[in-house]
Motif scaffolding. Structure first.
Motif, PDB file in Angstrom:
ATOM      1  N   SER A   1       0.798  -1.225   0.000  1.00  0.00           N
ATOM      2  CA  SER A   1       0.000   0.000   0.000  1.00  0.00           C
ATOM      3  C   SER A   1       0.831   1.276   0.000  1.00  0.00           C
ATOM      4  CB  SER A   1      -0.950   0.006   1.206  1.00  0.00           C
ATOM      5  OG  SER A   1      -1.932  -1.005   1.073  1.00  0.00           O
ATOM      6  N   ASP A   2       2.113   1.194   0.329  1.00  0.00           N
ATOM      7  CA  ASP A   2       2.956   2.384   0.262  1.00  0.00           C
ATOM      8  C   ASP A   2       3.369   2.729  -1.166  1.00  0.00           C
ATOM      9  OD1 ASP A   2       2.795   2.765   2.921  1.00  0.00           O
ATOM     10  OD2 ASP A   2       4.868   2.278   3.408  1.00  0.00           O
ATOM     11  N   TRP A   3       3.089   1.832  -2.089  1.00  0.00           N
ATOM     12  CA  TRP A   3       3.357   2.118  -3.510  1.00  0.00           C
ATOM     13  C   TRP A   3       2.255   3.019  -4.050  1.00  0.00           C
ATOM     14  CZ3 TRP A   3       0.290  -0.392  -7.558  1.00  0.00           C
ATOM     15  CH2 TRP A   3       0.677  -0.016  -8.857  1.00  0.00           C
ATOM     16  N   THR A   4       2.654   4.001  -4.860  1.00  0.00           N
ATOM     17  CA  THR A   4       1.678   4.906  -5.479  1.00  0.00           C
ATOM     18  C   THR A   4       1.775   4.784  -6.992  1.00  0.00           C
ATOM     19  OG1 THR A   4       1.868   6.495  -3.664  1.00  0.00           O
ATOM     20  CG2 THR A   4       0.899   7.294  -5.722  1.00  0.00           C
ATOM     21  N   PRO A   5       0.726   4.278  -7.646  1.00  0.00           N
ATOM     22  CA  PRO A   5       0.734   4.199  -9.109  1.00  0.00           C
ATOM     23  C   PRO A   5       0.875   5.582  -9.731  1.00  0.00           C
ATOM     24  CG  PRO A   5      -1.071   2.921  -8.173  1.00  0.00           C
ATOM     25  CD  PRO A   5      -0.514   3.744  -7.054  1.00  0.00           C
ATOM     26  N   GLY A   6       1.587   5.646 -10.838  1.00  0.00           N
ATOM     27  CA  GLY A   6       1.801   6.939 -11.481  1.00  0.00           C
ATOM     28  C   GLY A   6       0.545   7.548 -12.045  1.00  0.00           C
ATOM     29  N   ASP A   7      -0.431   6.737 -12.443  1.00  0.00           N
ATOM     30  CA  ASP A   7      -1.647   7.241 -13.077  1.00  0.00           C
ATOM     31  C   ASP A   7      -2.867   7.082 -12.162  1.00  0.00           C
ATOM     32  OD1 ASP A   7      -1.709   4.509 -13.073  1.00  0.00           O
ATOM     33  OD2 ASP A   7      -2.451   4.291 -15.132  1.00  0.00           O
ATOM     34  N   ILE A   8      -2.662   7.112 -10.844  1.00  0.00           N
ATOM     35  CA  ILE A   8      -3.746   6.844  -9.919  1.00  0.00           C
ATOM     36  C   ILE A   8      -4.826   7.927  -9.961  1.00  0.00           C
ATOM     37  CG2 ILE A   8      -2.593   7.991  -7.984  1.00  0.00           C
ATOM     38  CD1 ILE A   8      -3.801   5.841  -6.166  1.00  0.00           C
ATOM     39  N   ASP A   9      -6.069   7.481  -9.920  1.00  0.00           N
ATOM     40  CA  ASP A   9      -7.220   8.382  -9.844  1.00  0.00           C
ATOM     41  C   ASP A   9      -7.886   8.131  -8.497  1.00  0.00           C
ATOM     42  OD1 ASP A   9      -9.490   9.899 -10.092  1.00  0.00           O
ATOM     43  OD2 ASP A   9     -10.379   8.748 -11.740  1.00  0.00           O
ATOM     44  N   GLU A  10      -7.559   8.949  -7.510  1.00  0.00           N
ATOM     45  CA  GLU A  10      -8.064   8.732  -6.151  1.00  0.00           C
ATOM     46  C   GLU A  10      -9.590   8.761  -6.090  1.00  0.00           C
ATOM     47  OE1 GLU A  10      -6.502   7.936  -3.471  1.00  0.00           O
ATOM     48  OE2 GLU A  10      -4.389   8.329  -3.884  1.00  0.00           O
ATOM     49  N   SER A  11     -10.208   9.507  -6.984  1.00  0.00           N
ATOM     50  CA  SER A  11     -11.672   9.617  -6.944  1.00  0.00           C
ATOM     51  C   SER A  11     -12.368   8.305  -7.287  1.00  0.00           C
ATOM     52  CB  SER A  11     -12.148  10.714  -7.902  1.00  0.00           C
ATOM     53  OG  SER A  11     -11.868  10.362  -9.252  1.00  0.00           O
ATOM     54  N   ALA A  12     -11.645   7.390  -7.931  1.00  0.00           N
ATOM     55  CA  ALA A  12     -12.248   6.118  -8.333  1.00  0.00           C
ATOM     56  C   ALA A  12     -12.139   5.058  -7.247  1.00  0.00           C
ATOM     57  CB  ALA A  12     -11.580   5.603  -9.611  1.00  0.00           C
ATOM     58  N   LEU A  13     -11.365   5.346  -6.192  1.00  0.00           N
ATOM     59  CA  LEU A  13     -11.108   4.359  -5.156  1.00  0.00           C
ATOM     60  C   LEU A  13     -12.096   4.478  -4.005  1.00  0.00           C
ATOM     61  CD1 LEU A  13      -7.220   4.733  -4.968  1.00  0.00           C
ATOM     62  CD2 LEU A  13      -8.535   3.130  -6.359  1.00  0.00           C
ATOM     63  N   ASP A  14     -12.221   3.385  -3.269  1.00  0.00           N
ATOM     64  CA  ASP A  14     -12.990   3.357  -2.017  1.00  0.00           C
ATOM     65  C   ASP A  14     -14.450   3.714  -2.201  1.00  0.00           C
ATOM     66  OD1 ASP A  14     -10.648   2.713  -0.619  1.00  0.00           O
ATOM     67  OD2 ASP A  14     -10.105   4.824  -0.475  1.00  0.00           O
ATOM     68  N   HIS A  15     -15.016   3.383  -3.342  1.00  0.00           N
ATOM     69  CA  HIS A  15     -16.444   3.546  -3.564  1.00  0.00           C
ATOM     70  C   HIS A  15     -17.129   2.185  -3.439  1.00  0.00           C
ATOM     71  CE1 HIS A  15     -16.613   7.783  -4.984  1.00  0.00           C
ATOM     72  NE2 HIS A  15     -15.362   7.540  -5.355  1.00  0.00           N
ATOM     73  N   PHE A  16     -18.464   2.196  -3.358  1.00  0.00           N
ATOM     74  CA  PHE A  16     -19.203   0.933  -3.296  1.00  0.00           C
ATOM     75  C   PHE A  16     -18.869   0.082  -4.510  1.00  0.00           C
ATOM     76  CE2 PHE A  16     -22.793  -1.919  -3.748  1.00  0.00           C
ATOM     77  CZ  PHE A  16     -23.036  -2.296  -2.437  1.00  0.00           C
ATOM     78  N   VAL A  17     -18.724   0.719  -5.651  1.00  0.00           N
ATOM     79  CA  VAL A  17     -18.327   0.020  -6.868  1.00  0.00           C
ATOM     80  C   VAL A  17     -17.040   0.663  -7.384  1.00  0.00           C
ATOM     81  CG1 VAL A  17     -18.957  -0.630  -9.214  1.00  0.00           C
ATOM     82  CG2 VAL A  17     -20.726  -0.528  -7.445  1.00  0.00           C
ATOM     83  N   ASP A  18     -15.927  -0.011  -7.168  1.00  0.00           N
ATOM     84  CA  ASP A  18     -14.622   0.467  -7.629  1.00  0.00           C
ATOM     85  C   ASP A  18     -14.171  -0.451  -8.761  1.00  0.00           C
ATOM     86  OD1 ASP A  18     -12.003   1.137  -8.097  1.00  0.00           O
ATOM     87  OD2 ASP A  18     -11.279   0.696  -6.086  1.00  0.00           O
ATOM     88  N   THR A  19     -14.287   0.027  -9.976  1.00  0.00           N
ATOM     89  CA  THR A  19     -13.918  -0.787 -11.130  1.00  0.00           C
ATOM     90  C   THR A  19     -12.512  -0.485 -11.632  1.00  0.00           C
ATOM     91  OG1 THR A  19     -14.917   0.812 -12.643  1.00  0.00           O
ATOM     92  CG2 THR A  19     -16.323  -0.985 -11.863  1.00  0.00           C
TER      93      THR A  19
ATOM     94  N   GLN B   1     -15.686  -7.050  -6.724  1.00  0.00           N
ATOM     95  CA  GLN B   1     -15.907  -7.278  -8.142  1.00  0.00           C
ATOM     96  C   GLN B   1     -15.510  -8.685  -8.589  1.00  0.00           C
ATOM     97  OE1 GLN B   1     -17.425  -4.808 -10.005  1.00  0.00           O
ATOM     98  NE2 GLN B   1     -17.547  -3.824  -8.000  1.00  0.00           N
ATOM     99  N   LEU B   2     -14.664  -9.347  -7.818  1.00  0.00           N
ATOM    100  CA  LEU B   2     -14.134 -10.623  -8.295  1.00  0.00           C
ATOM    101  C   LEU B   2     -14.351 -11.786  -7.332  1.00  0.00           C
ATOM    102  CD1 LEU B   2     -11.153 -11.198  -6.674  1.00  0.00           C
ATOM    103  CD2 LEU B   2     -10.584  -9.165  -7.994  1.00  0.00           C
ATOM    104  N   MET B   3     -14.970 -11.541  -6.181  1.00  0.00           N
ATOM    105  CA  MET B   3     -15.029 -12.579  -5.153  1.00  0.00           C
ATOM    106  C   MET B   3     -15.755 -13.838  -5.603  1.00  0.00           C
ATOM    107  SD  MET B   3     -17.630 -10.707  -2.507  1.00  0.00           S
ATOM    108  CE  MET B   3     -19.245 -10.101  -3.018  1.00  0.00           C
ATOM    109  N   THR B   4     -16.740 -13.716  -6.473  1.00  0.00           N
ATOM    110  CA  THR B   4     -17.475 -14.912  -6.905  1.00  0.00           C
ATOM    111  C   THR B   4     -16.694 -15.725  -7.934  1.00  0.00           C
ATOM    112  OG1 THR B   4     -18.632 -13.647  -8.618  1.00  0.00           O
ATOM    113  CG2 THR B   4     -19.715 -13.847  -6.470  1.00  0.00           C
ATOM    114  N   ARG B   5     -15.606 -15.164  -8.462  1.00  0.00           N
ATOM    115  CA  ARG B   5     -14.817 -15.874  -9.471  1.00  0.00           C
ATOM    116  C   ARG B   5     -13.658 -16.660  -8.859  1.00  0.00           C
ATOM    117  NH1 ARG B   5     -15.210 -10.713 -12.189  1.00  0.00           N
ATOM    118  NH2 ARG B   5     -12.946 -10.394 -12.117  1.00  0.00           N
ATOM    119  N   LEU B   6     -13.365 -16.403  -7.595  1.00  0.00           N
ATOM    120  CA  LEU B   6     -12.241 -17.071  -6.949  1.00  0.00           C
ATOM    121  C   LEU B   6     -12.641 -18.448  -6.444  1.00  0.00           C
ATOM    122  CD1 LEU B   6     -10.867 -14.110  -4.787  1.00  0.00           C
ATOM    123  CD2 LEU B   6     -10.006 -14.895  -7.007  1.00  0.00           C
ATOM    124  N   ASN B   7     -11.708 -19.394  -6.491  1.00  0.00           N
ATOM    125  CA  ASN B   7     -12.001 -20.695  -5.916  1.00  0.00           C
ATOM    126  C   ASN B   7     -11.961 -20.580  -4.383  1.00  0.00           C
ATOM    127  OD1 ASN B   7      -9.304 -21.221  -4.870  1.00  0.00           O
ATOM    128  ND2 ASN B   7      -8.677 -21.791  -6.941  1.00  0.00           N
TER     129      ASN B   7
END
Length: 326
Positions: free
Chosen positions: A94-112, A131-137
């Motif tokens: 979590s200390d890594w910061t992506p270069g193209d991060i869009d903070e407004s898209a994070l931590d929402h009910f639906v984060d795609t 978004q992916l929990m039903t696809r995991l074994n």
């Protein structure tokens, strides 16, 4: 309930290797094992891979990303357990910061949004777990549920609750110990009841503010100190909807790492039908007939959308419709 452990995050009988946690030498040996592997987490999002994003990405514990300095909060991989592939860990980046991060898209009910760590294949991405929990074994689901909850707990409990000093991570990541007063602190799990309340051929549904339009789910609430499951069911339903509940029983449970709850799925029989919504608790509540719920699951109901797939509410309703609760 015969199908109780088929719920998402229901468990895969992972050997959590608790006997290794208090043994520093054994932990070091496990981390150095040639078959040791770690999953990667970033702000609560696991790295997944494959064309469908349906499996966790694993790296060796010697991979450069492990020593890249992005896990200063945890200070190293957390032991999740051991299976036939070898020791399994979780590493927080979590200390890594992506270069193209869009903070407004994070931590929402639906984060795609998807994040890609440099040097990994294109199909290796950090994705929101909902978004992916039903696809995991089952094994991958159990691993990521434990990792997300543990890392999240460390993030909000850096200091000793007794004396205020900064505590240290011990027991392979499953404990924090205060070097000042010696207090031990353990990962928190919040117990929650979620209720399949029926009256005749109808089930009680509600929705919270901010949910996607049309989405309804079963009523739920935190269990209070000194309270039984049955008492919590009756209290929460009364507080949220004004409906009185009589007989109550247990059905199934689900770890819910958003952030760290244990959902106790219960059934209850309503003794009254009139609804009086507490707007502080929920936005709306209504009785839904079995036929209307079948339409909602089929996607043909005019305004009701069912609970999210993967959630225990969806699981309980699905079994209620199929008459397979018992």
């Amino acid at each position: 309930m015969k199908r109780a452990e088929q719920v998402t995050f229901g468990g895969s009988r992972l050997d959590r290797a608790a006997h290794l946690r208090g043994n520093p030498a054994a932990l070091a040996e496990a981390r150095a094992h040639p078959d040791a592997a770690s999953i990667l987490m970033w702000r609560g999002k696991p790295m997944v891979c494959g064309p469908d994003g349906d499996r966790l990405a694993f790296v060796t514990t010697q991979h450069p990303v492990i020593s890249a300095g992005h896990d200063s909060l945890i200070g190293g991989p957390i032991l999740l357990g051991i299976d036939d592939t070898g020791p399994l860990f979780a590493t927080d980046l979590s200390d890594w910061t992506p270069g193209d991060i869009d903070e407004s898209a994070l931590d929402h009910f639906v984060d795609t949004s998807l994040q890609r760590y440099p040097g990994f294949p294109e199909d290796h991405v950090f994705a929101e777990l909902r978004q992916l929990m039903t696809r995991l074994n089952p094994r991958h689901a159990e691993l990521v549920a434990a990792a997300k909850a543990l890392i999240g707990w460390h993030g909000i409990h850096p200091f000793c609750a007794r004396c205020g000093a900064r505590s240290e991570i011990t027991q392979g990541g499953w404990q924090r110990t205060c070097p000042a007063c010696g207090a031990h602190h353990f990962p928190r799990t919040d117990p929650v009841v979620i209720m399949l309340i029926t009256h005749g051929n109808s089930v009680l549904m509600g929705r919270s503010p901010g949910w996607p339009e049309g989405m309804y789910s079963l009523l739920a609430g935190f269990i209070e100190p000194g309270e039984t499951l049955e008492a919590a069911v009756r209290r929460e339903v009364w507080e949220e909807s004004g409906v009185k509940v009589g007989e109550v029983g247990y059905l199934a449970s689900q770890p819910w790492p958003f952030p760290a709850s244990l959902m106790f799925g219960c059934w209850g029989r309503a003794e009254t039908r009139e609804i009086t919504v507490d707007p502080v608790e929920i936005e709306d509540a209504l009785w839904v007939t079995r036929s209307d719920m079948m339409d909602a699951f089929a996607g043909t109901h005019p305004f009701i959308k069912p609970a999210r797939k993967g959630a225990i509410a969806h699981f309980l309703l699905q079994n209620w419709l199929a008459d397979t609760l018992e």
